[in-house]
Design an enzyme around this catalytic site. Sequence first.
Site, PDB file in Angstrom:
ATOM      1  N   LYS A 106       0.857  -1.190   0.000  1.00  0.00           N
ATOM      2  CA  LYS A 106       0.000   0.000   0.000  1.00  0.00           C
ATOM      3  C   LYS A 106       0.881   1.225   0.000  1.00  0.00           C
ATOM      4  CE  LYS A 106      -4.532   0.603   0.062  1.00  0.00           C
ATOM      5  NZ  LYS A 106      -5.508  -0.264  -0.614  1.00  0.00           N
ATOM      6  N   ASP A 146      -6.521   4.071  -5.167  1.00  0.00           N
ATOM      7  CA  ASP A 146      -7.131   3.991  -3.843  1.00  0.00           C
ATOM      8  C   ASP A 146      -7.873   5.317  -3.639  1.00  0.00           C
ATOM      9  OD1 ASP A 146      -6.906   1.975  -1.422  1.00  0.00           O
ATOM     10  OD2 ASP A 146      -6.906   3.970  -0.544  1.00  0.00           O
TER      11      ASP A 146
END
Length: 418
Positions: A106, A146
Site C-alpha cells: 500500500k 485507492d
Amino acid sequence: MVADINPFESLQSQIDDAAAHLDVGDDVIERLKHPERVLETNLTVELDDGELERFKAFRSQFNGDRGPYKGGIRYHPNVSRDEVKALSGWMVYKCAIVDIPYGGGKGGIIIDPDDYSASELERLTRSFATELRPLIGVDRDIPAPDVNTGQREMNWIKDTYETLENTTEPGVITGKNIASGGSEGRVEATGRSTVIAAREAFDYLDKDLEDATVAVQGYGNAGWIAAKLIDEMGATVVAASDSSGGIYNPDGFDPVAARDHKNETGSVVGYEDSVEEVTNEDVLTMDVDLLIPAALENAIDRDLATDVTADVISEAANGPLTPEADEVLQKQDTFVIPDILANAGGVTVSYFEWVQNRQRFSWSEQRVNDELETLIVDAFDALVDTYEMYDLDNPRTAAYVVAVDRVADAYEEAGSFP
C-alpha cells in the site's frame, strides 16, 4: 477517523484472533504481523506559481509469500505510516481469502488533492513514481488506485515507469483506463463484490434481499456503485452520505440520480428526492437491513456500534469497524461481512487486469464479472465453512483464519532464507 484508534494495531489484533484457532507457531504469526519493508520519502514538487512544496509519501510492502506485493496508492491528508502499514497488511489477507497469487502492499501521500491543480498533481505523481521505480515491477510490486486516485494517476505512473525503464510494461500497475491497458469491469469491481457478498450473506441467513432496506455511508466510487447494483437486485436504498452530510427517503431513491447530483454539486446533500437531510452518524445507525460503510477506516467505534441496528454489514471500506466495535456488534448478532472479502473485488479485477497485460489479451466485461462472481462466492463459502467448523464468534475471524492459514502455508512450504 477515530483519533485514538491505530489501524495497524487493529490489523495485528485481527491476526491474533485468527491465530488462536490455527496450528501455526507464534514465531510465524509474529512474522505475519509486520511489514517486510516500508519506504518513507519526501517529494519536492514545483507548484504552478514556481514555489517548491514538500510532500511526505510512503510505500509499505507487507508480505510477498504468495506473490508480488499488490495494493493501492491514496492521496489524503490523514495518510500516515501506520495507516499505510495496516492497509498493506489487510491487502495480504484480502488476496489470500479470494485466493489470488499476490502479497500485499500500500502507498500514500499526505495531501488534500482538492487544493492542487491537475498539473501539480501530475508532477507529484510522477515524482512519486520515480521514487517507487526501484521497488515496483510486474513481478515485484504492482500499485493500483485507492482513495482520491484513479485511472489518471495510474496512467501517469505507468508512463513514468515505462519512460525511465525504456520499455513497454502495462502490467506494472493496474486500475488504468482501457486505452492504457486497463480491464473492463474494473471501475465497478469493488462495489460489485460488496453486493455479491451481501447477497450471499442474505441467502445464508435466509433473508430476502428484495425486501431489504439499505444505507450507504460514503458515496464515492465503491459506495454509489454498490448502491446502484443492490438497487438492481431489488433492494431499496433509503439513505446515503458523503463527507458533507447525508440524504434519506424511506421510500427509496435512484442511486444513479443521486450520484449525478453529487457530481454536479460536490455532495449528495440537496438531492431533490431526499425528504430529510441526515448526518453520517445517522446513516451508520439507521434502522435498515443492510449497511454498507464505504468511506474511510474506523468509521464505527465502540460507542457508535451500540446504536447500529442493521442486520447485515458489508464493508466496502477498509477497516470501517474498530476491534471494539466488532465486539459490540457480535453481541448484537450483527452479521459483518469483513472488508477483506466484501471489497476484494477491486484487487481481484486488478489481478485479472494484470493477467490480461501479461498475456497481451483482453477479456470481455462479461467474462470479468463472471470470474469475479466465482471467486467472491467461493471465498464466502470458505468463510462460512470455517465459521461453522470452528464455531467462531464472527465472520471476520473466520475470514482471517482462512487467509492467515494460506499465507502461513506459503511461507512454511517455501522455507526461510537465509
